[in-house]
Design an enzyme around this catalytic site. Structure first.
Site, PDB file in Angstrom:
ATOM      1  N   HIS A  62       1.394  -2.404   5.606  1.00 18.79           N
ATOM      2  CA  HIS A  62       1.219  -2.652   4.174  1.00 18.79           C
ATOM      3  C   HIS A  62       2.248  -1.886   3.345  1.00 18.79           C
ATOM      4  O   HIS A  62       2.681  -2.367   2.295  1.00 18.79           O
ATOM      5  CB  HIS A  62      -0.183  -2.240   3.731  1.00 18.79           C
ATOM      6  CG  HIS A  62      -1.269  -3.193   4.119  1.00 18.79           C
ATOM      7  ND1 HIS A  62      -1.576  -4.321   3.376  1.00 18.79           N
ATOM      8  CD2 HIS A  62      -2.135  -3.179   5.155  1.00 18.79           C
ATOM      9  CE1 HIS A  62      -2.598  -4.959   3.939  1.00 18.79           C
ATOM     10  NE2 HIS A  62      -2.955  -4.281   5.022  1.00 18.79           N
ATOM     11  N   HIS A 109      -5.974  -9.947   8.078  1.00 16.88           N
ATOM     12  CA  HIS A 109      -4.721  -9.183   7.985  1.00 16.88           C
ATOM     13  C   HIS A 109      -3.554 -10.016   8.521  1.00 16.88           C
ATOM     14  O   HIS A 109      -3.538 -10.397   9.693  1.00 16.88           O
ATOM     15  CB  HIS A 109      -4.893  -7.898   8.810  1.00 16.88           C
ATOM     16  CG  HIS A 109      -3.717  -6.999   8.866  1.00 16.88           C
ATOM     17  ND1 HIS A 109      -3.767  -5.691   8.441  1.00 16.88           N
ATOM     18  CD2 HIS A 109      -2.455  -7.178   9.325  1.00 16.88           C
ATOM     19  CE1 HIS A 109      -2.592  -5.116   8.640  1.00 16.88           C
ATOM     20  NE2 HIS A 109      -1.782  -6.009   9.173  1.00 16.88           N
ATOM     21  N   ASP A 114      -4.050  -8.498   3.036  1.00 21.67           N
ATOM     22  CA  ASP A 114      -5.436  -8.715   3.434  1.00 21.67           C
ATOM     23  C   ASP A 114      -5.967  -9.809   2.512  1.00 21.67           C
ATOM     24  O   ASP A 114      -5.897  -9.680   1.277  1.00 21.67           O
ATOM     25  CB  ASP A 114      -6.274  -7.454   3.253  1.00 21.67           C
ATOM     26  CG  ASP A 114      -5.876  -6.334   4.196  1.00 21.67           C
ATOM     27  OD1 ASP A 114      -5.165  -6.593   5.182  1.00 21.67           O
ATOM     28  OD2 ASP A 114      -6.288  -5.182   3.930  1.00 21.67           O
ATOM     29  N   ARG A 131       0.855  -1.199   0.000  1.00 17.65           N
ATOM     30  CA  ARG A 131       0.000   0.000   0.000  1.00 17.65           C
ATOM     31  C   ARG A 131       0.887   1.244   0.000  1.00 17.65           C
ATOM     32  O   ARG A 131       1.624   1.477   0.968  1.00 17.65           O
ATOM     33  CB  ARG A 131      -0.894   0.000   1.238  1.00 17.65           C
ATOM     34  CG  ARG A 131      -1.845   1.192   1.353  1.00 17.65           C
ATOM     35  CD  ARG A 131      -2.659   1.092   2.639  1.00 17.65           C
ATOM     36  NE  ARG A 131      -3.430  -0.163   2.680  1.00 17.65           N
ATOM     37  CZ  ARG A 131      -4.026  -0.626   3.789  1.00 17.65           C
ATOM     38  NH1 ARG A 131      -3.928   0.038   4.933  1.00 17.65           N
ATOM     39  NH2 ARG A 131      -4.688  -1.763   3.733  1.00 17.65           N
ATOM     40  N   GLU A 181      -8.111  -7.870  13.121  1.00 16.93           N
ATOM     41  CA  GLU A 181      -8.646  -8.064  11.770  1.00 16.93           C
ATOM     42  C   GLU A 181      -8.349  -9.486  11.309  1.00 16.93           C
ATOM     43  O   GLU A 181      -7.185  -9.830  11.079  1.00 16.93           O
ATOM     44  CB  GLU A 181      -8.029  -7.063  10.793  1.00 16.93           C
ATOM     45  CG  GLU A 181      -8.342  -5.607  11.132  1.00 16.93           C
ATOM     46  CD  GLU A 181      -7.623  -4.611  10.245  1.00 16.93           C
ATOM     47  OE1 GLU A 181      -8.028  -3.429  10.246  1.00 16.93           O
ATOM     48  OE2 GLU A 181      -6.650  -4.998   9.562  1.00 16.93           O
TER      49      GLU A 181
END
Length: 208
Positions: free
Chosen positions: A122, A190, A129, A71, A187
């Site tokens: 990320h 994740h 994910d 990311r 999460e």
């Protein structure tokens, strides 16, 4: 792209993906800065471990579907700017995003509660994910909540989901931990490579 990164669909054959932040189907309701194509990037070390995870999952009858990998920092910065925008008014179509992704908290609380970070793992290139799908039918496995549902029901060990959904989360966790990944407790989707190659570097090249 930096030399030690690659497109996961090229390096890990058989992986499915849907890069949510390159689409309108994410908690911001629009494509996010830095995601120029619907593809997912990761470090080569991540791809090697993910190949093992794909094989571990296949033994159990599952495939892997990725929603996000590397990311860009500019995307994280865009999340922060978005969090400072006013919430949509009741009845506005954008309100559907709140009901789906953060029904019980405000936008700033996403950061306060650790669902979104100003510096994301990320951006180091070794976090994913993802979820499971059934190899026979192609259907996604029921995990008791969707990607980026920022709520306690998304935590590992959460109450309020069925025994079958709990088992499905545990199967994903078993596959990923056996392949060198560590889970993020808040999460279920994740996971980060334990021995990541760039633990202190946050990259900002685009996904293109």
């Amino acid at each position: 792209m930096i030399e030690r990164f690659g497109y996961i669909d090229e390096l890990v054959p058989g992986i499915r993906w849907d890069a949510k932040y390159a689409t309108w189907d994410n908690f911001t309701g629009r494509p996010v800065d830095g995601y120029l194509v619907n593809r997912i990037i990761g470090t080569r070390e991540l791809c090697l471990a993910l190949t093992q995870a794909r094989e571990e999952a296949a033994v159990l009858g599952f495939g892997l579907l990725l929603w996000d990998g590397y990311r860009p920092q500019r995307a994280v910065d865009a999340f922060l700017r978005w969090s400072r925008e006013p919430e949509p008014q009741d009845g506005h179509e954008d309100g559907q995003g709140k009901r789906r992704h953060y029904p019980a908290i405000s936008r700033p609380e996403m950061f306060e509660r650790g669902y979104v970070a100003t510096k994301s793992g990320h951006s180091r290139g070794s976090t994913l994910d993802l979820t499971l799908f059934d190899l026979a039918s192609g259907d996604l496995v029921d995990m008791g909540g969707d990607h980026d549902l920022m709520d306690e029901i998304s935590h590992h060990g959460a109450a309020g989901i069925t025994p079958a959904q709990t088992r499905n989360r545990e199967q994903l966790c078993t596959v990923m931990e056996a392949s060198g990944f560590g889970r993020y407790d808040s999460e279920w989707w994740h996971y980060s490579l334990v021995e990541e190659p760039y633990p202190d570097t946050y990259f900002d090249f685009p996904v293109d």
